[in-house]
Every structure is written in structure tokens, then in C-alpha cells.
Design an enzyme around this catalytic site. Sequence first.
Site, short mmCIF file in Angstrom:
data_model
loop_
_atom_site.label_atom_id
_atom_site.label_comp_id
_atom_site.label_asym_id
_atom_site.label_seq_id
_atom_site.Cartn_x
_atom_site.Cartn_y
_atom_site.Cartn_z
NE ARG A 76 -2.48 -4.72 -1.07
CZ ARG A 76 -1.60 -3.84 0.50
NH1 ARG A 76 -0.50 -4.41 0.55
NH2 ARG A 76 -2.24 -2.89 0.16
CG ASP A 92 -1.61 -0.66 7.99
OD1 ASP A 92 -1.92 0.31 7.71
OD2 ASP A 92 -2.31 -1.30 7.94
CG ASP A 132 1.78 -9.68 4.78
OD1 ASP A 132 2.73 -10.50 5.76
OD2 ASP A 132 1.66 -9.33 4.73
N GLY A 171 0.54 -1.34 -0.26
CA GLY A 171 -0.04 0.12 0.44
C GLY A 171 0.67 1.28 -0.30
CE LYS A 187 4.12 0.27 2.72
NZ LYS A 187 3.53 -1.22 2.12
CB THR A 188 2.58 -0.20 6.20
OG1 THR A 188 1.65 -0.04 6.81
CG2 THR A 188 3.99 0.06 8.12
NE ARG A 200 -2.95 -5.78 5.79
CZ ARG A 200 -3.74 -5.55 3.96
NH1 ARG A 200 -4.49 -5.94 3.85
NH2 ARG A 200 -1.90 -5.02 3.67
P1 FBP Z 1 0.54 -2.18 3.14
O1 FBP Z 1 0.60 -3.37 4.86
O2 FBP Z 1 0.95 -2.67 2.40
O3 FBP Z 1 1.34 -0.26 3.97
O4 FBP Z 1 -1.06 -1.17 3.18
C1 FBP Z 1 -1.60 -1.08 4.94
C2 FBP Z 1 -2.87 -0.14 3.63
O5 FBP Z 1 -3.19 0.65 3.69
C3 FBP Z 1 -4.24 -1.01 5.08
O6 FBP Z 1 -4.60 -0.43 6.07
C4 FBP Z 1 -5.53 -1.11 3.97
O7 FBP Z 1 -6.54 -2.06 4.79
C5 FBP Z 1 -4.92 -1.75 3.07
O8 FBP Z 1 -3.47 -0.78 2.89
C6 FBP Z 1 -5.70 -1.40 1.79
O9 FBP Z 1 -5.26 -2.55 0.64
P2 FBP Z 1 -5.19 -2.16 -0.66
O10 FBP Z 1 -4.53 -0.99 -1.02
O11 FBP Z 1 -5.12 -2.90 -1.04
O12 FBP Z 1 -7.15 -1.36 -0.93
#
Ligand code: FBP
Length: 546
Positions: free
Chosen positions: A141, A201, A172, A77, A198-199, A248
Site C-alpha cells: 500500500r 469493494d 487510490d 488489497g 481492481k478491488t 471499506r
Molecule cells: P483495496 O481498496 O486496496 O482493494 O482494498 C480493499 C480492502 O479489501 C477493504 O475492503 C478493506 O477494508 C481493506 O482492503 C483491508 O486492508 P488490509 O488488507 O490492509 O487489511
Amino acid sequence: MKSALQIARAAYQPKLPIALRGALKAVEGEPTQSVADQEEVQKLFPNTYGMPYLKFEPTDEAMANTQMNVGVILSGGQAPGGHNVISGLFDGIKKLNPKNKLYGFLLGPGGLVDHKYMELTAEIIDEYRNTGGFDIIGSGRTKLEKKAQFDKGLEILQALDIKALVIIGGDDSNTNACVLAEYYAQIGAGVQVIGCPKTIDGDLKNDAIEASFGFDTATKVYSEVIGNIMRDCNSAKKYWHFVKLMGRSASHVTLECALQTHPNITLIGEEVEAKNQTLDDVVTYIAEAVCDRANLGMNYGVVLVPEGLIEFIPAIKKLIAELNDMLAANQADFDLVSDDHKIDYVLAHLSDENAAIFRSLPLSVSRQLALERDPHGNVQVSLIETEQLLAEMVAKKLADWKKDGIFTGKFATQHHFFGYEGRCAAPSNWDADYCYSLGFNASMLIAAGKTGYMSSIKNTFKPVDEWVAGGIPITMMMNMEKRNGEMKPVIRKALVELGGKPYKYFVRHRTEWARNTDFVYPGPIQYFGPSEVCDRPTLTLTLEQE
Ligand code: FBP
């Protein structure tokens, strides 16, 4: 065409920790161990397990003129500041030797496997300095986990004479970076792999990684908008606003936004799990707070709901665990079942206890739990409308209480989901500096010959002059967890700690925030102006490190 802010912001020169400003040397600390399951993790990573912490220190000795090409991948993300990691990496390798080249693999890890790449020149990099988004090379991803993928990747890395690959990702993706580093070390491929945390979250952190980048900016954007909603709420005095926030799994984003804005009700997934609460317990908790405020004449308020809440409710967590194992064991069969019959198939294969819970959920939730997984096997919680589900369930309970004379107020709701709005915002000063430093630091880890390390910048709640640059072995963050029915080495997610200072601060204040209207309006991110307004780190970081 560029906005006025984009033009002004392009000129911002991110700050670097002192050690990264001139010649430096790597100082090794103590050897490390994985956070758990040491024997198993060591066996799986014989070449990269147990490496020491690293710290960079300034030196008077001149540095080697290291010649190297480097590859970079943005994974998962989006998070504000990704472009600054890449520009820091670019400036770092060019400083080491102007002939060095940076290649970006396109649309995430898939670009490495499919040999889709571009050279990132100074002209391109300059267009993206201090901007949000991952659009410089795109993200994806694709899960890098198979030997065939690693070998295919190695072909292009060798063809481009790439000495090291930098993977910018969450838990991950950094787990995959670690597996790749081990594999390339084992076969003597001559390619180093470095990770960057990175994230938005905020769940990739530990003693050496104080925060994942993007969390600072994203929570500031969400807090701004929550503050605006609070002002509207306090002006109209007629709605309860249910706001779901991204993240997430862990509830860090929700907790940080609560600390910044003081909502009436905040749900923390980790607490729901620790208290073994049911969905009905959560609904009752909200309904009681609504009743209390109604008794004080306030039929309005704001509720913050973490995206991952549903997975923390113990009964639903157990159900998801069984679903994951069952789907992993029957994937081929399950894929042949038509969409209309998938729910029946799931019900027929679950234990009676979990089938009963599955049946009790609204169809939209059960479909998401059973059908959709991302490539890492995660439930796509951003697609589950928990905020709406809770609002409806609270309304139903209050209607029953009204009949019994327990509730005498009014209850009208609005729902919001803030997630994508914050993931590509222009990085705050803190994220701009942190990300640039992470990228620049990664180039120094490569020059020092390291592999299987994550770029680490510490002391980040202090002014940049006091930031400490170095590296942390990725194996150190690992433990064994069940994925797709098998035990796998993965980076342990950092959840909200119920003994931690940010959560305890929140608990000390939440009753007064629920009963009184004590909203705080943080306003938009400021890039120019007094330091206490522009360079302020998150309250989570400040409370944790104080
Ligand atoms: P990462 O863990 O890859 O940084 O992504 C986090 C996130 O933004 C979560 O908060 C969310 O649930 C998810 O990505 C959404 O995924 P997508 O961009 O595939 O809709």
C-alpha cells in the site's frame, strides 16, 4: 503440491472479447471531462486531461510488430483475478512481439521506488494462471505521490528499457497512476502508465468500468458462507448471526450478498447517511425487526453489516472529518504523544460537539478512529468490530424492552467477519475472463501509444463474444477532495446509488425477507458445468445493466 482443482483449473483458457482475438485498431470517441471540478483537474493534468474514449475494433490490416518491455505493479488489497490480469498482459505483449519482456515490481508500488523486481517468464506465468492471490509478485500500500519517488522509479524503468507501466489497483492506486502518467508525460520520460480496475469493494466503477475485478468472486464466496450460516440458523433456530462484510467504504459487497441470500436484516451505509440516522436509530431498527420475528415465534435470523457503516453515520462522519484535519495539522506533535495519552490529546483538540460524540463511543472504536490510518489516510474499518458492537447494543436495548414488556422473545448472538476469506479465492469464470481481458487489453493500449488510460471491458453482463474492449482516460473519473487537510485530485468513489436498480430491488423485498424466512443458499462457486451456474455475473451487474 497442487490440489486437483488447481491442476484442472490451470488448463482453463480464459475467453477474450472478439476485438482482442486478432489484429485490431483503436477508434477514438468523444473527448472527455472530469466528473466534477473540471477547471481545477484540467490545470493539474495539462497533458492527460480531456483525452477521448477509445474502443478497439477488429481490422484486416496487419498490426505493427511493437517491441517493448512492460512493468507491472499489484497495488493495495488482494482481489481474485490479479494473476489473470498479469497473464493476459504477458500473452498480449508476447503476441505483439515474442521478444517483449514483462517485469513485475515486488510488494506493490514500493518495489518500483526501491528497485525490487523480477522478470516474469512464461514458466512463472503458467504456474499462476487462473489462481487466486497476488503472490506472484506480492502487493503493498505504499502511496506513490512524491516527485522523488517518481524519479527513483524512472531510473529503474529506464535501466530495464521499460516503455510502459501497468498499475493494477483501486481508486487510490489509479489516482496515483494518473498522477504518475501526467508527470512522466510532462518531463518527456517516454514511459506510459496504464491502470486496471481492481478491488473487491466494487466502488471503482462508472459507465465505462462496469465492475472492478474481484467483486464477482469475493461476493460469491461470502454469499456461499452466508448461505451456509443461514442453513445452520434455520436448523438450530436459536441464534441471531451478525455478519460484517468487507468493503471499506461503499456497501456494494453487502448489497450484492443480500440480493444473493435474502437475509432478515441488511444495513446499507449510504442509506443510513441519507436518512441522517444515529447509531441508536440503527440499533432500534435491528431491535424492532428482532421483536417482530420473536412475535412470530422466530428467535433467530441473520443481519448483514457493511464494514464501512460507522463512517456513514453522519455524526461519526463529521467527527472523522474533523479528526482527519486535526491530525493532519498536528501530525508531528501527535507522533510525540505516548499511546496512553493519545485519546486525551485528541479530546483536547476537538470541538465540543465532536468531543462529546468521541467520548460516547466504545473505547475500541474511538481508538481505531483516532489512531490507525492506512498510508492513504483511510480509517482501517476492517479493524473495528462493528458486528459485535451492534449485537451488544441491540442486546442491551432488548433487555430494557423486556423489562417494559415490549420484548418477550430470546436473543442469543454469534458474530462473523467475512473479508480476507474471499480476497484470494480462485477467480470465478467471470472474473477469470474479465481479468485476462483487462490485462490483454492493457497491452493493446500500450501498443497504441496511450498513457493515463484505464483498461476498460464493457458489456460484461452478456456473453464474452459481445464484450467491448477499449480505454477510458483516468482524469475523467476525478474530482477534488480533501485529503490530509488539503484539496487533492482523486478518483471519485462509486457508492451504492439509492436511486439505482440493485438498491431499489432490495428495498422492494426487504420487508418480506425480514418477516419470513426466505433464505437462499447459493452454494460454492462452480468452475465446470452448465453456463447458468458457472458463468453467472453478479446480481448487481445484471440489475444495473438490464
Ligand atoms: P483495496 O481498496 O486496496 O482493494 O482494498 C480493499 C480492502 O479489501 C477493504 O475492503 C478493506 O477494508 C481493506 O482492503 C483491508 O486492508 P488490509 O488488507 O490492509 O487489511
